[in-house]
Write an enzyme that holds these catalytic residues in place. Structure first.
Site, PDB file in Angstrom:
ATOM      1  N   ILE A  20       0.836  -1.211   0.000  1.00 36.88           N
ATOM      2  CA  ILE A  20       0.000   0.000   0.000  1.00 36.88           C
ATOM      3  C   ILE A  20       0.869   1.259   0.000  1.00 36.88           C
ATOM      4  CG2 ILE A  20      -1.715   1.322   1.322  1.00 36.88           C
ATOM      5  CD1 ILE A  20      -2.758  -1.424   2.394  1.00 36.88           C
ATOM      6  N   ASP A  38      11.624   2.492   5.549  1.00 36.00           N
ATOM      7  CA  ASP A  38      11.192   1.090   5.491  1.00 36.00           C
ATOM      8  C   ASP A  38      12.382   0.195   5.845  1.00 36.00           C
ATOM      9  OD1 ASP A  38       8.610  -0.337   3.629  1.00 36.00           O
ATOM     10  OD2 ASP A  38      10.219  -1.539   4.512  1.00 36.00           O
ATOM     11  N   THR A  42       9.300  -6.799   4.764  1.00 37.69           N
ATOM     12  CA  THR A  42       8.416  -7.428   3.759  1.00 37.69           C
ATOM     13  C   THR A  42       8.311  -6.571   2.504  1.00 37.69           C
ATOM     14  OG1 THR A  42       6.478  -6.399   4.794  1.00 37.69           O
ATOM     15  CG2 THR A  42       6.960  -8.680   5.412  1.00 37.69           C
ATOM     16  N   TYR A 145      -2.445  -8.680  16.656  1.00 38.32           N
ATOM     17  CA  TYR A 145      -2.401  -7.689  15.567  1.00 38.32           C
ATOM     18  C   TYR A 145      -3.570  -6.713  15.726  1.00 38.32           C
ATOM     19  CZ  TYR A 145      -3.217  -5.817  10.848  1.00 38.32           C
ATOM     20  OH  TYR A 145      -3.456  -4.977   9.775  1.00 38.32           O
TER      21      TYR A 145
HETATM   22  P1  NAD Z   1       3.261  -4.670   3.570  1.00 38.48           P
HETATM   23  O1  NAD Z   1       3.867  -5.742   4.411  1.00 38.48           O
HETATM   24  O2  NAD Z   1       3.469  -4.692   2.096  1.00 38.48           O
HETATM   25  O3  NAD Z   1       3.738  -3.220   4.091  1.00 38.48           O
HETATM   26  C1  NAD Z   1       4.297  -3.019   5.363  1.00 38.48           C
HETATM   27  C2  NAD Z   1       5.640  -2.318   5.159  1.00 38.48           C
HETATM   28  O4  NAD Z   1       6.178  -1.958   6.423  1.00 38.48           O
HETATM   29  C3  NAD Z   1       6.677  -3.233   4.466  1.00 38.48           C
HETATM   30  O5  NAD Z   1       7.283  -2.540   3.395  1.00 38.48           O
HETATM   31  C4  NAD Z   1       7.666  -3.557   5.573  1.00 38.48           C
HETATM   32  O6  NAD Z   1       8.977  -3.776   5.081  1.00 38.48           O
HETATM   33  C5  NAD Z   1       7.560  -2.304   6.445  1.00 38.48           C
HETATM   34  N1  NAD Z   1       7.943  -2.513   7.854  1.00 38.48           N
HETATM   35  C6  NAD Z   1       7.556  -3.526   8.660  1.00 38.48           C
HETATM   36  N2  NAD Z   1       8.118  -3.382   9.875  1.00 38.48           N
HETATM   37  C7  NAD Z   1       8.848  -2.232   9.845  1.00 38.48           C
HETATM   38  C8  NAD Z   1       9.654  -1.544  10.786  1.00 38.48           C
HETATM   39  N3  NAD Z   1       9.825  -2.016  12.030  1.00 38.48           N
HETATM   40  N4  NAD Z   1      10.257  -0.395  10.416  1.00 38.48           N
HETATM   41  C9  NAD Z   1      10.098   0.088   9.150  1.00 38.48           C
HETATM   42  N5  NAD Z   1       9.354  -0.524   8.192  1.00 38.48           N
HETATM   43  C10 NAD Z   1       8.744  -1.668   8.552  1.00 38.48           C
HETATM   44  O7  NAD Z   1       1.710  -4.667   3.916  1.00 38.48           O
HETATM   45  P2  NAD Z   1       0.533  -3.715   3.438  1.00 38.48           P
HETATM   46  O8  NAD Z   1      -0.612  -4.621   3.106  1.00 38.48           O
HETATM   47  O9  NAD Z   1       1.015  -2.709   2.455  1.00 38.48           O
HETATM   48  O10 NAD Z   1       0.143  -2.956   4.808  1.00 38.48           O
HETATM   49  C11 NAD Z   1       0.358  -1.570   4.976  1.00 38.48           C
HETATM   50  C12 NAD Z   1      -0.409  -1.137   6.212  1.00 38.48           C
HETATM   51  O11 NAD Z   1      -1.818  -1.345   6.027  1.00 38.48           O
HETATM   52  C13 NAD Z   1      -0.040  -1.930   7.473  1.00 38.48           C
HETATM   53  O12 NAD Z   1      -0.021  -1.046   8.586  1.00 38.48           O
HETATM   54  C14 NAD Z   1      -1.199  -2.924   7.613  1.00 38.48           C
HETATM   55  O13 NAD Z   1      -1.397  -3.332   8.957  1.00 38.48           O
HETATM   56  C15 NAD Z   1      -2.345  -2.087   7.112  1.00 38.48           C
HETATM   57  N6  NAD Z   1      -3.501  -2.882   6.654  1.00 38.48           N
HETATM   58  C16 NAD Z   1      -3.394  -3.650   5.536  1.00 38.48           C
HETATM   59  C17 NAD Z   1      -4.522  -4.380   5.116  1.00 38.48           C
HETATM   60  C18 NAD Z   1      -4.477  -5.239   3.871  1.00 38.48           C
HETATM   61  O14 NAD Z   1      -5.509  -5.855   3.549  1.00 38.48           O
HETATM   62  N7  NAD Z   1      -3.361  -5.296   3.149  1.00 38.48           N
HETATM   63  C19 NAD Z   1      -5.728  -4.316   5.845  1.00 38.48           C
HETATM   64  C20 NAD Z   1      -5.767  -3.518   6.975  1.00 38.48           C
HETATM   65  C21 NAD Z   1      -4.657  -2.782   7.370  1.00 38.48           C
HETATM   66  C1  UD2 Z   2      -6.744 -10.130   7.928  1.00 39.64           C
HETATM   67  C2  UD2 Z   2      -6.910  -8.887   8.776  1.00 39.64           C
HETATM   68  C3  UD2 Z   2      -6.928  -7.651   7.943  1.00 39.64           C
HETATM   69  C4  UD2 Z   2      -5.794  -7.612   6.980  1.00 39.64           C
HETATM   70  C5  UD2 Z   2      -5.762  -8.919   6.184  1.00 39.64           C
HETATM   71  C6  UD2 Z   2      -4.524  -8.920   5.287  1.00 39.64           C
HETATM   72  C7  UD2 Z   2      -8.300  -9.535  10.669  1.00 39.64           C
HETATM   73  C8  UD2 Z   2      -9.678  -9.646  11.213  1.00 39.64           C
HETATM   74  N1  UD2 Z   2      -8.212  -8.980   9.463  1.00 39.64           N
HETATM   75  O1  UD2 Z   2      -7.937 -10.224   7.198  1.00 39.64           O
HETATM   76  O2  UD2 Z   2      -6.806  -6.506   8.834  1.00 39.64           O
HETATM   77  O3  UD2 Z   2      -4.601  -7.407   7.676  1.00 39.64           O
HETATM   78  O4  UD2 Z   2      -5.671 -10.020   7.046  1.00 39.64           O
HETATM   79  O5  UD2 Z   2      -4.958  -9.146   3.991  1.00 39.64           O
HETATM   80  O6  UD2 Z   2      -7.336  -9.884  11.318  1.00 39.64           O
HETATM   81  N2  UD2 Z   2      -8.763 -17.791   2.711  1.00 39.64           N
HETATM   82  C9  UD2 Z   2      -9.031 -18.923   1.921  1.00 39.64           C
HETATM   83  N3  UD2 Z   2      -8.004 -19.499   1.249  1.00 39.64           N
HETATM   84  C10 UD2 Z   2      -6.705 -19.014   1.326  1.00 39.64           C
HETATM   85  C11 UD2 Z   2      -6.459 -17.859   2.123  1.00 39.64           C
HETATM   86  C12 UD2 Z   2      -7.499 -17.264   2.815  1.00 39.64           C
HETATM   87  O7  UD2 Z   2     -10.182 -19.361   1.844  1.00 39.64           O
HETATM   88  O8  UD2 Z   2      -5.822 -19.581   0.680  1.00 39.64           O
HETATM   89  C13 UD2 Z   2      -9.882 -17.169   3.421  1.00 39.64           C
HETATM   90  C14 UD2 Z   2      -9.621 -17.020   4.911  1.00 39.64           C
HETATM   91  O9  UD2 Z   2      -9.949 -18.225   5.617  1.00 39.64           O
HETATM   92  C15 UD2 Z   2     -10.590 -15.888   5.244  1.00 39.64           C
HETATM   93  C16 UD2 Z   2     -10.598 -15.023   3.973  1.00 39.64           C
HETATM   94  O10 UD2 Z   2     -10.051 -15.848   2.942  1.00 39.64           O
HETATM   95  O11 UD2 Z   2     -11.892 -16.423   5.428  1.00 39.64           O
HETATM   96  C17 UD2 Z   2      -9.769 -13.759   4.076  1.00 39.64           C
HETATM   97  O12 UD2 Z   2      -8.476 -14.105   4.603  1.00 39.64           O
HETATM   98  P1  UD2 Z   2      -7.252 -13.037   4.514  1.00 39.64           P
HETATM   99  O13 UD2 Z   2      -6.101 -13.675   5.199  1.00 39.64           O
HETATM  100  O14 UD2 Z   2      -7.111 -12.534   3.125  1.00 39.64           O
HETATM  101  O15 UD2 Z   2      -7.717 -11.760   5.324  1.00 39.64           O
HETATM  102  P2  UD2 Z   2      -8.525 -11.633   6.703  1.00 39.64           P
HETATM  103  O16 UD2 Z   2      -9.941 -11.341   6.377  1.00 39.64           O
HETATM  104  O17 UD2 Z   2      -8.173 -12.722   7.612  1.00 39.64           O
END
Ligand code: NAD
Ligand code: UD2
Length: 306
Positions: A20, A38, A42, A145
């Site tokens: 993101i 960063d 990851t 988390y």
């Molecule tokens: P991502 O893992 O691609 O991004 C996280 C970034 O943070 C990575 O580039 C990683 O290297 C960096 N990072 C981790 N620990 C660090 C540290 N100690 N110091 C500096 N950098 C560090 O994941 P993302 O999906 O892009 O997530 C971005 C944000 O959005 C996160 O805060 C995550 O919790 C939040 N979020 C994501 C989702 C989703 O569905 N992807 C949903 C809800 C919230």
């Molecule tokens: C978690 C976090 C969300 C975000 C996300 C990362 C919670 C409540 N939410 O969401 O904040 O960080 O992770 O994307 O903690 N599934 C399958 N097959 C697979 C993988 C997943 O069926 O191979 C299902 C899984 O069981 C779940 C749904 O897909 O029902 C979504 O899983 P996820 O890991 O993409 O995300 P989620 O909703 O746990």
């Protein structure tokens, strides 16, 4: 990228080499002085756009944070350990990064009088009591988390109320899009796409009736840009689409969009998995002007060939 314009600012994006954060950097780098912090745990260096200053470092380190935020106007705090499973296995480490790291950022923002836009998560709600989820839904996080995201989310509001800091928490639902790496811990969409394109079985946990609100990263960036300029600060906003999709439907749609012969197979359900999730985005629509613009079908198409 639609959304109110952020220009001429000194902007720090923590986690800006990640999925993101790097899309956020892309949207800001042409018209702002963008600094990405960063640790590449990851994230990937090649995700950071040319023109941005890259600092490899840890948000937990006070000296690094102080150096990177010197003179900053606006901080997008995306850095975190995002794996729910990892937070269950290593709660102390994840607390250090996701909570203490956020506190480092808030203290730096207080010193610099900078706005903070924070990546919160729908994880803070746990199992919804009603749908769609509004921001006043009682919080009941079910993982370390989720607890750390919930605490940090509340800290942002408190830093606004106590110190007048301009803070906005964005509660992302399930985000997907280009650059989301497929790993055991990453989002289901990246996993299904990789399985479908590799011709491997698409693995649905349980019966696949569980639902999620899948929001494309372009709309998440839109929400961040709007949060950066809104006058409605000191509060949190859901960032989703208001639509819910079952995992079984997602699997079938992925099969179709990738034109894959992969079979869909069902595994055991994930313990403690949330049955249904769908965002009410009324508050973001009314206060930020946020409007989800990418449908799941169109969004999945952006992943084909990635
Ligand atoms: P991502 O893992 O691609 O991004 C996280 C970034 O943070 C990575 O580039 C990683 O290297 C960096 N990072 C981790 N620990 C660090 C540290 N100690 N110091 C500096 N950098 C560090 O994941 P993302 O999906 O892009 O997530 C971005 C944000 O959005 C996160 O805060 C995550 O919790 C939040 N979020 C994501 C989702 C989703 O569905 N992807 C949903 C809800 C919230
Ligand atoms: C978690 C976090 C969300 C975000 C996300 C990362 C919670 C409540 N939410 O969401 O904040 O960080 O992770 O994307 O903690 N599934 C399958 N097959 C697979 C993988 C997943 O069926 O191979 C299902 C899984 O069981 C779940 C749904 O897909 O029902 C979504 O899983 P996820 O890991 O993409 O995300 P989620 O909703 O746990």
């Amino acid at each position: 990228m639609s959304g109110s314009s952020v220009t001429g600012q000194t902007v720090v994006i923590t986690g800006g080499a990640g999925f993101i954060g790097s899309h956020l950097a892309d949207a800001l780098v042409e018209t702002n002085d963008v600094i990405v912090l960063d640790d590449l745990s990851t994230g990937a260096r090649e995700n950071v756009p040319d023109g941005a200053t890259f600092v490899k470092g840890d948000v937990r380190d006070p000296a690094t944070v102080a150096e990177v935020t010197d003179g900053v106007d606006l901080i997008f705090h995306e850095a975190a350990v995002v794996s729910v499973e990892q937070s269950i296995d290593e709660p102390e480490f994840c607390h250090d990064v996701n909570f203490d790291g956020t506190l480092q950022i808030l203290e730096a923002a207080r010193r610099e009088d900078a706005r903070v836009v924070f990546a919160s998560s729908a994880a803070i709600y746990g199992e919804p009591t009603s749908l769609p989820l509004t921001e006043s839904e009682p919080v009941a996080p079910q993982s370390p988390y989720g607890i750390d995201k919930c605490s940090a989310d509340q800290y942002l509001r408190t830093y606004h109320d106590l110190y007048g800091l301009e803070t906005v928490a964005l509660r992302y639902f399930n985000v997907y899009g280009p650059r989301q790496t497929a790993s055991d811990y990453s989002g289901v969409i990246s996993i299904f796409r990789e399985q479908a394109q590799a011709g491997e079985p698409i693995t649905v946990d349980g019966d696949g009736t569980q639902t999620r609100d899948f929001v494309h990263v372009a709309d998440v960036v839109q929400a961040n840009l709007r949060a950066a300029t809104t006058e409605h600060v000191g509060t949190a906003y859901n960032v989703g689409t208001g639509e819910e999709t079952s995992i079984r439907t997602l699997a079938e749609t992925t099969q179709r969009v990738t034109d894959s012969d992969s079979p869909i197979v069902h595994r055991d359900p994930r313990p403690g998995d949330i049955a249904h999730s769908r965002a009410d985005v009324t508050k973001a629509r009314q206060r930020l002007g946020y409007e989800p613009s990418v449908s799941l079908e169109d969004g999945l198409a952006t992943l084909v060939g990635e």
